[in-house]
Write an enzyme that holds these catalytic residues in place. Structure first.
Site, mmCIF file in Angstrom:
data_model
loop_
_atom_site.group_PDB
_atom_site.id
_atom_site.type_symbol
_atom_site.label_atom_id
_atom_site.label_comp_id
_atom_site.label_asym_id
_atom_site.label_seq_id
_atom_site.Cartn_x
_atom_site.Cartn_y
_atom_site.Cartn_z
ATOM 1 N N CYS A 41 -1.758 3.856 6.509
ATOM 2 C CA CYS A 41 -2.644 2.620 6.957
ATOM 3 C C CYS A 41 -4.030 3.180 6.948
ATOM 4 O O CYS A 41 -4.756 3.392 5.950
ATOM 5 C CB CYS A 41 -2.228 2.028 8.234
ATOM 6 N N HIS A 59 3.253 0.806 7.435
ATOM 7 C CA HIS A 59 3.479 1.973 8.455
ATOM 8 C C HIS A 59 4.983 2.075 8.538
ATOM 9 O O HIS A 59 5.838 1.692 9.410
ATOM 10 C CB HIS A 59 3.152 1.216 10.033
ATOM 11 N N GLU A 65 6.197 4.780 10.263
ATOM 12 C CA GLU A 65 6.541 5.299 11.520
ATOM 13 C C GLU A 65 6.763 4.148 12.426
ATOM 14 O O GLU A 65 7.306 4.296 13.531
ATOM 15 C CB GLU A 65 5.378 5.957 12.058
#
Length: 238
Positions: free
Chosen positions: A99, A186, A188
């Site tokens: 990002c 994202h 994660e």
């Protein structure tokens, strides 16, 4: 003798809202869970506090996190990070950008990052992939990741290759041969974390209609795990 564990440096460029920290941990903790397949030794650096590594060789792989700050904003630590990015490239050290990390690497190398007139990208987005290092379509024929952004990379730096795209985000993943792989989404993040983020005071300013639409897709399947495995198996090819 077994190979030494990969030393992974987490460059912390933001901090989650309290609701996320309370339920899911800090950015370094969240990233360590996502990158667990790499079986690495982790070290984090609070870049947003002006704490950067002494040199690119401290770790084998560098990972730049997301941030509530924009890559084009005037903060004293951002030029320092841009210099470190170029130093890593020049030293041949591998880097992954997520990002904000995706955006700041592009900007540090001469690309253009701006607020998109398409508005906010939220929820799980599906990107068409092609030309990934290692094999033609990785980690699958499409990349599905949680999204939370308004800024986008609008012009690529010289030498960058677009490896994932969508109607909403043209430059959704970039490959810098011999140096870096970056994604706008994202990997994660997971649904429970994103729901806490969407319910936070920081997200309230986005408006209820925007947040309601985002909640429709946050539970969709992602390829975040496949991306971590891909990095484990192909890091030398990046």
């Amino acid at each position: 003798m077994p190979a030494k564990p990969l030393k992974i440096g987490i460059l912390e460029c933001g901090r989650p809202v309290d609701e996320v920290v309370r339920n899911h941990g800090s950015y370094p903790e969240i990233f360590e869970r996502w990158l667990n397949p790499l079986n690495g030794e982790f070290q984090s650096f609070a870049v947003l506090d002006g704490i950067l590594p002494d040199n690119p060789m401290v770790c084998d792989l560098w990972v730049i996190t997301g941030s509530r700050f924009a890559a084009y904003e005037d903060h004293t630590w951002i030029p320092l990070l841009e210099t470190f990015i170029r130093d890593c490239r020049d030293a041949g050290q591998k880097m992954v950008g997520i990002c904000f990390g995706h955006q700041i690497i592009a900007r540090a190398l001469g690309g253009v990052v701006e607020k998109s007139d398409k508005g906010w990208g939220l929820g799980v987005h599906d990107y068409t992939t092609s030309g990934w290092p290692g094999f033609d379509n990785a980690p699958s024929p499409s990349l599905k990741l949680q999204a939370y952004h308004q800024d986008q990379v609008l012009r690529l730096p010289d030498g960058a290759k677009n490896i994932a795209t969508s109607d909403f985000c043209e430059n959704a993943a970039l490959w810098y041969p011999g140096f870096a792989l970056t994604v706008q989404g994202h990997p994660e993040m997971y649904s429970e974390l994103v729901l806490d983020l969407l319910g936070s005071s920081r997200s309230a300013k986005l408006g209820q209609d925007v947040l309601a639409n985002a909640r429709l897709t946050v539970g969709n399947e992602t390829t975040s795990g496949a991306l971590a495995v891909y990095l484990r198996d192909n890091i030398d090819l990046i």
